[in-house]
Design a protein around this motif. Structure first.
Motif, PDB file in Angstrom:
ATOM      1  N   SER A 411       0.847  -1.196   0.000  1.00  0.00           N
ATOM      2  CA  SER A 411       0.000   0.000   0.000  1.00  0.00           C
ATOM      3  C   SER A 411       0.877   1.237   0.000  1.00  0.00           C
ATOM      4  O   SER A 411       2.094   1.162   0.181  1.00  0.00           O
ATOM      5  N   TYR A 424      -5.654  -1.500   7.333  1.00  0.00           N
ATOM      6  CA  TYR A 424      -6.069  -0.390   6.470  1.00  0.00           C
ATOM      7  C   TYR A 424      -7.290   0.315   7.060  1.00  0.00           C
ATOM      8  O   TYR A 424      -7.328   1.554   7.158  1.00  0.00           O
ATOM      9  N   TYR A 437      -8.181   1.015  -3.946  1.00  0.00           N
ATOM     10  CA  TYR A 437      -7.104   0.169  -4.453  1.00  0.00           C
ATOM     11  C   TYR A 437      -6.860   0.492  -5.921  1.00  0.00           C
ATOM     12  O   TYR A 437      -7.688   1.117  -6.598  1.00  0.00           O
ATOM     13  N   GLU A 461      -4.991   6.420   1.744  1.00  0.00           N
ATOM     14  CA  GLU A 461      -4.150   5.242   1.496  1.00  0.00           C
ATOM     15  C   GLU A 461      -4.759   4.414   0.369  1.00  0.00           C
ATOM     16  O   GLU A 461      -5.976   4.263   0.275  1.00  0.00           O
ATOM     17  N   LEU A 463      -4.381   0.644  -1.704  1.00  0.00           N
ATOM     18  CA  LEU A 463      -3.779  -0.677  -1.808  1.00  0.00           C
ATOM     19  C   LEU A 463      -3.208  -0.860  -3.209  1.00  0.00           C
ATOM     20  O   LEU A 463      -3.857  -0.520  -4.210  1.00  0.00           O
TER      21      LEU A 463
END
Length: 638
Positions: A411, A424, A437, A461, A463
Motif C-alpha cells: 500500500s 487499512y 485500491y 491510502e 492498496l
C-alpha cells in the motif's frame, strides 16, 4: 484330521465380478497385497477388541503380527496373521457371496463402459478386497480358525466359478492366504511378486503405517558364502497422526514432513487434528515454508494423501483439499471408508465433503493464528503462498471473510511492508468509508499512475495490487467489514473536498461545466473509435488526462489475460477524463472554441489520448502514428 470336501458355486453376480477382476480391469495389480494385508490388520484389531471382554482369548492374542512367506519353488506367496480368524459360516458368507445392494447396477455400468479406465473407476466403487488376489494368482488357498473354536476350515478356489471348503484340524488361530502365483509376464504387466525388493516396495508404499508388524523371513549371504535366514519387519508402524500431539517431537514431525514432501526445509506450521463422532479420522497437515517451483503449473495437484485405517489409498487427493490450498502437504486417515474407493466416488461423498470443510477451516485458522501471534513468520508464508490463497477469494465463497482477513497487500502507507485489510480500516481518515485500491503490473507503475494524483494529494491510502489474480478477486468481493472496495481507476471517485481543503461551490462547478460544454462532446466524437465518453476529472492534479473504466468494466489487464487464455471477449471502450486546470486542456478548449474546424485539433486529441494510455502502461493501437504526430507537434514549437 480333516472333514469331507464340499464344492460350492459362487453366487452368479459374484462370478461375473470375479471374471472382471481376473481379466485386468485394475491396471495396478500391486493393490492385491495391500488388500490382503489390510484384511489381516482388521483381523488383528478384532481379536484385540474381543480379548478385552473375553479373557479366554488373551493367550491367543500374544505377539500379534502379519507374516509374509515366499516359496520360490512352489511359486507361492502367503499372507498370514494370528488375528480373530473365521468359522466355516463366516467364509461362506463373506467370500462365497459378495452380492450386495447395487451390484447388478454396477455390473451393468461396467458392461456399458467402453474403456478400461472408466471400468476401473466403477470397480473401485465396490469393495472387491480379497478377490483382487485372483489378479495375480491362478489358485488361492485359505486356512483359518476362529479364536475360541477348536476346528478350522480350508477354502480353495481358482476363481472360475466354484470353491472347495472343508473342515481341518490342527490349524492355529488366525488366517493364512496362500496365492499360487501366475507366471511373470512383462508384456501383461505381471510383476514378480516373489521378489523380496518388490514385496518391500509394495509394503512401504501402501502398508508402512499399519499398526501391526509385517514380518518376512529373508536370506542373507555372508562374505564367506554362508547363508543365514533373518526375519525383518518391513513396515515402520510410525503413524504419527495416530499418536497424541504431546507424544510427538518436533524432530519427528519434521522427519515425517520431509518424507512425504521431499522438502528438506522445516515446515512453517504443523496441524495435527483428530475428529471423533459419526465419522472418525485423523489428519496431519503441514504448511511449507517455501513454495515449490511448480506451484502455479497446471499439472500441480493438492499434496494431501488419503489413508484408510493406516492403509495408503491415494496421493494428491483432490477431494480433500481445494485447489487454492494445493501447497498444503500431509495425510488424512479415515476410519470408515472402503479401501477400494475411487477418485470419482470421493468427489461425491458427503462425509468426505465434511472432512474437506473442516480441514480447510483448520488450515485457514492456523494461518490466522500465525498472523496474529507471529507477524514476521506470517509475512514470509504470505510472500510464498499469498497469490494462491487469493485464488480462494474466487473459488471458495464459504470462507471469503476469513480469506479477506488473511490478505496482505502493498500500500501507499509504507513502502517497506505490506498491510492487512484490518490495518487499512483502522488507519482510515475520518469520514472515509471506502477502501481504495489500484491494480497494475508493478508497484512502480501503480505509484506513478495519474489515477493516484488526487487520492495521494488528499492523503488517502491506496492498496497496490499487482498479482494477476487481484484483477479477478476484487470484482468478486464487494466489501470488507462493511467498507466498499473501490478501484480508483474505475467509475466516479468522489473525494469530497478539493486538494486545498475547500469544497468546490456549485456556482464554480456549473461554470466549469459550461466552459467545457462544447469541447467534451466534440472530443467524444473525434475519439469515438477509442473511447465511449470524454468527461472532466476530479482525480487528477498534475496530469492532463487519464483513462478510466465504468464501475463494472473488465480492466485492460484482465482483458489481456482472457485473450492470452484463448478466450475472445468484446473490446471494452473506456472513458477519457480531462484535468480542467491543466494548461494543455485549457489551451485545447480555447483553440476549439476559436476554430472547431482546425485539423490540428484532432491530432492534439489523439496525442492527449495516447499519452493517457501510455501513462497507465497501456499499448498504443498505432505507435508509429503517435510518434509521427508527437514529432511534428514538437517541431512546430521550436
Amino acid at each position: 484330521m480333516s472333514g469331507s470336501v464340499e464344492t460350492l458355486e459362487f453366487q452368479a453376480e459374484t462370478r461375473q465380478l470375479l471374471r472382471l477382476v481376473i481379466h485386468s480391469i485394475y491396471s495396478n495389480k500391486d493393490i492385491f497385497l495391500r488388500e490382503l494385508i489390510s484384511n489381516a490388520s482388521d483381523a488383528l484389531d478384532k481379536l484385540r477388541l474381543e480379548s478385552l471382554t473375553d479373557s479366554s482369548l488373551e493367550t491367543e492374542s500374544a505377539d500379534p503380527h502379519i507374516a509374509l512367506e515366499v516359496d520360490p519353488e512352489a511359486r507361492t506367496l502367503t499372507v498370514r496373521d494370528n488375528g480373530i480368524g473365521m468359522t466355516r459360516e463366516d467364509l461362506v458368507e463373506l467370500i462365497g457371496t459378495i452380492a450386495k445392494s447395487g451390484t447388478a447396477g454396477l455390473l451393468e455400468k461396467i458392461k456399458e463402459s467402453k474403456d478400461a479406465a472408466t471400468a476401473e473407476n466403477l470397480i473401485g466403487q465396490f469393495g472387491v478386497g480379497f478377490y483382487s488376489a485372483f489378479m495375480v494368482a491362478d489358485q488361492v488357498t485359505l486356512l483359518t480358525r476362529r479364536a475360541g473354536t477348536d476346528t478350522g476350515t480350508r477354502w480353495e478356489s481358482d476363481g472360475e466359478g466354484t470353491y472347495a471348503i472343508q473342515s481341518e484340524d490342527g490349524l492355529p488361530v488366525g488366517t493364512s492366504v496362500t496365492l499360487h502365483l501366475k507366471p511373470v509376464d512383462s508384456e501383461d504387466g505381471r510383476a514378480d511378486y516373489l521378489s523380496e525388493s518388490k514385496i518391500r516396495q509394495i509394503v512401504k508404499q501402501y502398508s508402512d503405517f499399519i499398526r501391526w508388524p509385517i514380518r518376512m523371513a529373508t536370506e542373507r549371504t555372508a562374505a564367506d558364502g554362508a547363508t543365514t535366514r533373518e526375519t525383518d519387519t518391513l513396515n515402520s508402524m510410525k503413524a504419527l497422526w495416530a499418536r497424541p500431539r504431546t507424544e510427538v517431537s518436533e524432530e519427528e514431525y519434521h522427519e515425517f514432513y520431509q518424507q512425504i514432501s521431499h522438502d528438506w526445509l522445516p515446515p512453517a506450521e504443523t496441524i495435527h487434528m483428530r475428529a471423533e463422532g459419526t465419522f472418525e479420522y485423523e489428519a496431519l497437515l503441514f504448511i511449507p515454508s517455501q513454495a515449490p517451483f511448480d506451484l502455479f503449473s497446471r499439472e500441480t495437484k493438492p499434496g494431501v494423501q488419503l489413508y484408510v485405517k493406516r492403509v495408503f489409498i491415494m496421493d494428491d487427493c483432490e477431494a480433500l483439499m481445494p485447489n487454492y490450498l494445493r501447497f498444503v502437504k500431509g495425510v488424512v486417515d479415515a476410519h470408515d471408508l472402503s479401501l477400494n474407493v475411487s477418485r470419482e466416488i470421493l468427489q461425491h461423498d458427503r462425509q468426505i465433503h465434511g472432512v474437506r470443510r473442516r480441514l480447510v477451516k483448520k488450515v485457514l485458522g492456523a494461518l490466522k493464528d500465525m498472523q496474529s501471534k507471529d507477524a514476521e513468520r506470517y509475512a514470509k508464508v504470505w510472500e510464498q503462498f499469498g497469490r494462491a490463497l487469493k485464488e480462494g477469494l474466487v473459488e471458495d465463497t464459504d470462507n471469503t471473510e476469513t480469506l479477506l482477513q488473511l490478505v496482505s497487500a502493498a500500500s501507499t502507507h509504507d513502502p517497506d511492508r505490506t498491510t492487512t485489510l484490518r490495518e487499512y480500516v483502522e488507519r482510515m481518515k475520518d469520514g472515509q468509508d471506502t477502501i481504495y485500491y489500484l491494480t497494475g503490473e508493478s508497484r512502480a507503475m501503480v505509484e506513478n499512475s495519474p489515477h493516484m494524483e488526487a487520492v495521494a494529494a488528499k492523503g488517502y491510502e491506496v492498496l497496490i495490487l499487482t498479482d494477476p489474480v487481484d484483477e479477478v478477486w476484487v470484482d468478486r468481493v464487494p466489501a470488507f467489514d462493511g467498507h466498499t472496495l473501490q478501484s480508483i481507476a474505475k467509475g466516479q471517485v468522489d473525494l469530497g473536498e478539493s486538494t486545498d481543503g475547500e469544497k468546490e461551490d456549485d456556482a464554480a462547478k456549473a461554470q466549469r461545466e459550461k466552459d467545457f460544454a462544447a469541447l467534451l462532446p466534440w472530443l467524444t466524437t473525434a475519439l469515438s473509435e477509442q473511447v465511449k465518453e470524454v468527461r472532466l476529472s476530479s482525480r487528477l492534479t498534475t496530469s492532463a488526462a487519464c483513462i478510466v473504466g465504468d464501475a463494472h468494466d473488465v480492466t485492460p489487464t484482465l482483458e489481456k489475460m482472457y485473450r492470452a487464455m484463448g478466450q475472445e471477449i468484446p473490446t471494452v471502450k473506456r472513458i477519457l477524463e480531462l484535468n480542467p486546470s491543466h494548461p494543455l486542456v485549457t489551451a485545447l478548449r480555447t483553440a476549439h472554441d476559436a476554430d472547431v474546424d482546425d485539423p490540428a485539433l484532432k491530432e492534439v486529441a489523439e496525442l492527449v489520448y495516447g499519452s493517457a494510455l501510455l501513462a497507465e502502461g497501456g499499448d498504443l493501437p498505432d505507435p508509429a502514428r503517435f510518434t509521427r504526430l508527437l514529432a511534428d507537434r514538437l517541431a512546430r514549437t521550436l
